[in-house]
Scaffold this motif. Structure first.
Motif, mmCIF file in Angstrom:
data_model
loop_
_atom_site.group_PDB
_atom_site.id
_atom_site.type_symbol
_atom_site.label_atom_id
_atom_site.label_comp_id
_atom_site.label_asym_id
_atom_site.label_seq_id
_atom_site.Cartn_x
_atom_site.Cartn_y
_atom_site.Cartn_z
ATOM 1 N N ALA A 149 0.845 -1.176 0.080
ATOM 2 C CA ALA A 149 0.123 -0.062 -0.171
ATOM 3 C C ALA A 149 0.844 1.340 0.026
ATOM 4 C CB ALA A 149 -0.815 -0.046 1.395
ATOM 5 N N PHE A 150 2.213 1.193 0.681
ATOM 6 C CA PHE A 150 3.094 2.370 0.762
ATOM 7 C C PHE A 150 3.654 2.566 -0.580
ATOM 8 C CE2 PHE A 150 7.559 3.396 1.096
ATOM 9 C CZ PHE A 150 7.081 5.022 1.499
ATOM 10 N N ARG A 151 4.057 1.552 -1.202
ATOM 11 C CA ARG A 151 4.554 1.570 -2.597
ATOM 12 C C ARG A 151 3.574 2.234 -3.546
ATOM 13 N NH1 ARG A 151 4.756 -1.270 -7.023
ATOM 14 N NH2 ARG A 151 3.847 -3.349 -5.924
ATOM 15 N N LEU A 152 2.520 1.773 -3.667
ATOM 16 C CA LEU A 152 1.435 2.239 -4.431
ATOM 17 C C LEU A 152 1.235 3.745 -4.219
ATOM 18 C CD1 LEU A 152 -0.943 -0.516 -4.646
ATOM 19 C CD2 LEU A 152 0.490 0.011 -6.365
ATOM 20 N N ALA A 153 0.941 4.027 -2.849
ATOM 21 C CA ALA A 153 0.813 5.446 -2.492
ATOM 22 C C ALA A 153 1.929 6.433 -2.756
ATOM 23 C CB ALA A 153 0.616 5.590 -1.159
ATOM 24 N N ASP A 154 2.933 5.937 -2.911
ATOM 25 C CA ASP A 154 4.127 6.698 -3.092
ATOM 26 C C ASP A 154 4.396 6.917 -4.693
ATOM 27 O OD1 ASP A 154 6.754 8.042 -2.542
ATOM 28 O OD2 ASP A 154 7.949 6.286 -3.029
ATOM 29 N N GLU A 155 3.912 6.054 -5.459
ATOM 30 C CA GLU A 155 4.216 5.834 -6.933
ATOM 31 C C GLU A 155 3.067 6.578 -7.779
ATOM 32 O OE1 GLU A 155 4.711 2.001 -8.093
ATOM 33 O OE2 GLU A 155 6.542 1.990 -7.257
ATOM 34 N N ASN A 156 1.711 6.598 -6.905
ATOM 35 C CA ASN A 156 0.368 7.004 -7.550
ATOM 36 C C ASN A 156 0.025 8.302 -6.611
ATOM 37 O OD1 ASN A 156 0.458 4.938 -10.048
ATOM 38 N ND2 ASN A 156 0.662 3.640 -8.090
ATOM 39 N N PRO A 157 0.311 9.228 -6.894
ATOM 40 C CA PRO A 157 -0.649 10.415 -5.958
ATOM 41 C C PRO A 157 -2.086 10.276 -5.922
ATOM 42 C CG PRO A 157 1.408 11.375 -7.105
ATOM 43 C CD PRO A 157 1.089 10.049 -7.988
ATOM 44 N N GLU A 158 -2.666 9.947 -7.027
ATOM 45 C CA GLU A 158 -4.119 9.912 -7.074
ATOM 46 C C GLU A 158 -4.679 8.725 -6.173
ATOM 47 O OE1 GLU A 158 -2.605 7.219 -10.542
ATOM 48 O OE2 GLU A 158 -2.062 9.410 -9.580
ATOM 49 N N MET A 159 -3.864 7.768 -6.036
ATOM 50 C CA MET A 159 -4.213 6.629 -5.130
ATOM 51 C C MET A 159 -3.808 6.763 -3.770
ATOM 52 S SD MET A 159 -3.488 3.333 -7.788
ATOM 53 C CE MET A 159 -4.121 2.415 -6.398
ATOM 54 N N ARG A 160 -3.295 7.870 -3.307
ATOM 55 C CA ARG A 160 -2.543 8.232 -2.093
ATOM 56 C C ARG A 160 -3.477 8.156 -0.718
ATOM 57 N NH1 ARG A 160 2.057 12.382 -2.892
ATOM 58 N NH2 ARG A 160 2.800 10.416 -3.993
ATOM 59 N N ALA A 161 -4.549 8.769 -1.051
ATOM 60 C CA ALA A 161 -5.387 9.112 0.042
ATOM 61 C C ALA A 161 -6.072 7.645 0.271
ATOM 62 C CB ALA A 161 -6.564 9.917 -0.250
ATOM 63 N N ARG A 162 -6.345 6.886 -0.608
ATOM 64 C CA ARG A 162 -7.123 5.432 -0.586
ATOM 65 C C ARG A 162 -6.144 4.564 0.023
ATOM 66 N NH1 ARG A 162 -7.691 0.751 -2.663
ATOM 67 N NH2 ARG A 162 -6.171 1.093 -4.573
ATOM 68 N N ASN A 163 -4.896 4.492 -0.267
ATOM 69 C CA ASN A 163 -4.098 3.366 0.466
ATOM 70 C C ASN A 163 -3.617 3.976 1.550
ATOM 71 O OD1 ASN A 163 -2.827 1.358 -1.801
ATOM 72 N ND2 ASN A 163 -3.219 3.194 -2.879
ATOM 73 N N MET A 164 -3.313 5.304 2.094
ATOM 74 C CA MET A 164 -3.181 5.708 3.259
ATOM 75 C C MET A 164 -4.199 5.280 4.366
ATOM 76 S SD MET A 164 -0.191 6.736 2.943
ATOM 77 C CE MET A 164 0.332 7.810 4.337
ATOM 78 N N ALA A 165 -5.518 5.498 3.922
ATOM 79 C CA ALA A 165 -6.580 5.084 4.759
ATOM 80 C C ALA A 165 -6.643 3.599 4.987
ATOM 81 C CB ALA A 165 -7.795 5.343 3.952
ATOM 82 N N LEU A 166 -6.192 2.773 3.981
ATOM 83 C CA LEU A 166 -6.113 1.159 4.136
ATOM 84 C C LEU A 166 -5.027 0.827 5.273
ATOM 85 C CD1 LEU A 166 -6.423 -1.710 3.469
ATOM 86 C CD2 LEU A 166 -5.023 -1.351 1.670
#
Length: 360
Positions: free
Chosen positions: A244-261
């Motif tokens: 989840a951290f890697r996806l949040a780091d690579e994709n700013p548009e996914m950041r909020a969702r992944n950080m919530a997870l």
């Protein structure tokens, strides 16, 4: 089944774990109404573990005899039902890894059912429940005596929904593909336990001190070599956090969702770690929880802290760093202190005044 329906429940001991006082009272009343003789209740998984330990060594004629059936709520704080089931089935301190278990949830879905079955529960049921459905679940779990299987990733009752019916005596004579004992075949961590139906003797009113639990005792001695601990049960969670951290780091548009997870997982690890013997897991999770609250405009600095904290958490899990952790724990604590100092400069700004969003 008739013995269990009309006579045997009064000789059985049930433990209910639920953080809702109203649900505990409802379940205790319902269990007594359907004939269960001994019902004890606790408010969370930690209290359940203490009760299971205490009752295993207490007088079998007292108010807290050994637990025949554990009924637990899925969502509890600080330690929930799934972690409790893992402890019962896999931990070396579990007084009886063959204890019958049931887990309940007000938000039951197919994913939860599958996770529960993979953790070795005997039954899953939804809330709210009727007294008739509760009776059906209780009598089914206590009356049946399934074989228990150990594999590389599972220990628990036979999960096949259509296992062939066989009485205990027939099981002893009929050769089956899964009849191999643990530790004697081609794969040393795969095997089967087909124990006597102790609960049928209890249901008939036979005094517990007169029942020969020798086979169960030997089974526990064999299982000691295959015990697990808290870090074994959360390895998947740490992998999810890293992904989840890697996806949040690579994709700013996914950041909020992944950080919530990440926040949901981190919250659970933070409250469980210390209670289950791993304070450094709680400490690193606390740092991660604070990092989630950092100013979103400082992502690069926050990402560095996330990466370092996740590496520390991964080290605790991989090296099984219990308690203070000795020399390894001291080094990890030093690293943690440096991370927390960096976080002091990343405190969240006033979201309303600055007009910025925060994670969490």
């Amino acid at each position: 089944m008739r013995v269990m329906d009309y006579q045997g429940l009064k000789h059985c001991s049930v433990l209910v774990a639920d953080d809702s006082a109203a649900t505990r009272m409802l379940l205790a009343t319902s269990l007594h109404d359907i004939g269960v003789g001994v019902v004890n209740t606790v408010s969370n998984g930690v209290a359940a573990i203490e009760h299971l330990r205490h009752s295993a060594t207490s007088s079998i004629t007292g108010q807290t005899p050994p637990v025949d059936l554990l009924i637990t709520e899925w969502d509890m704080e600080p330690v929930g039902g799934m972690m409790l089931i893992n402890w019962v089935r896999r931990h070396q301190d579990s007084p009886d890894r063959f204890t019958r278990t049931m887990i309940m949830s007000g938000e039951l879905d197919a994913e939860k059912v599958e996770r529960a079955r993979n953790s070795g529960v005997n039954a899953v049921f939804a809330k709210p429940f009727s007294i008739n459905s509760l009776r059906k679940h209780i009598t089914h779990v206590l009356s049946n005596n399934p074989p228990y299987f150990k594999s590389r990733s599972y220990f628990g009752p036979d999960r096949r929904r259509h296992a062939p019916d066989a009485v205990l005596e027939e099981r002893r004579r009929v050769q089956k593909p899964y009849g191999e004992k643990l530790g004697v075949g081609q794969y040393p961590d795969v095997g089967c336990f087909d124990l006597p139906h102790y609960l049928s003797e209890i249901a008939l009113g036979r005094a517990r001190e007169r029942i020969d639990f020798g086979e169960r005792h030997l089974a526990h001695q064999v299982l000691l070599r295959h015990s697990e601990d808290y870090v074994d049960w959360i390895r998947g969670d740490v992998e999810v956090l890293r992904l989840a951290f890697r996806l949040a780091d690579e994709n700013p548009e996914m950041r909020a969702r992944n950080m919530a997870l990440m926040g949901n997982l981190i919250h659970r690890l933070e409250r469980e770690g210390t209670l289950l013997g791993y304070p450094l897991i709680s400490a690193f999770s606390h740092t991660l929880a604070n990092a989630i609250k950092a100013d979103t405009r400082l992502w690069r600095q926050t990402a560095e802290i996330f990466d370092a904290a996740l590496s520390g958490l991964d080290t605790v899990v991989r090296q099984n760093v219990r308690g203070d952790g000795g020399a390894v724990g001291k080094a990890l604590s030093g690293s943690l202190g440096r991370l927390n100092k960096k976080l002091l400069s990343l405190r969240p700004l006033n979201a309303h005044r600055q007009g910025i969003a925060r994670f969490g």
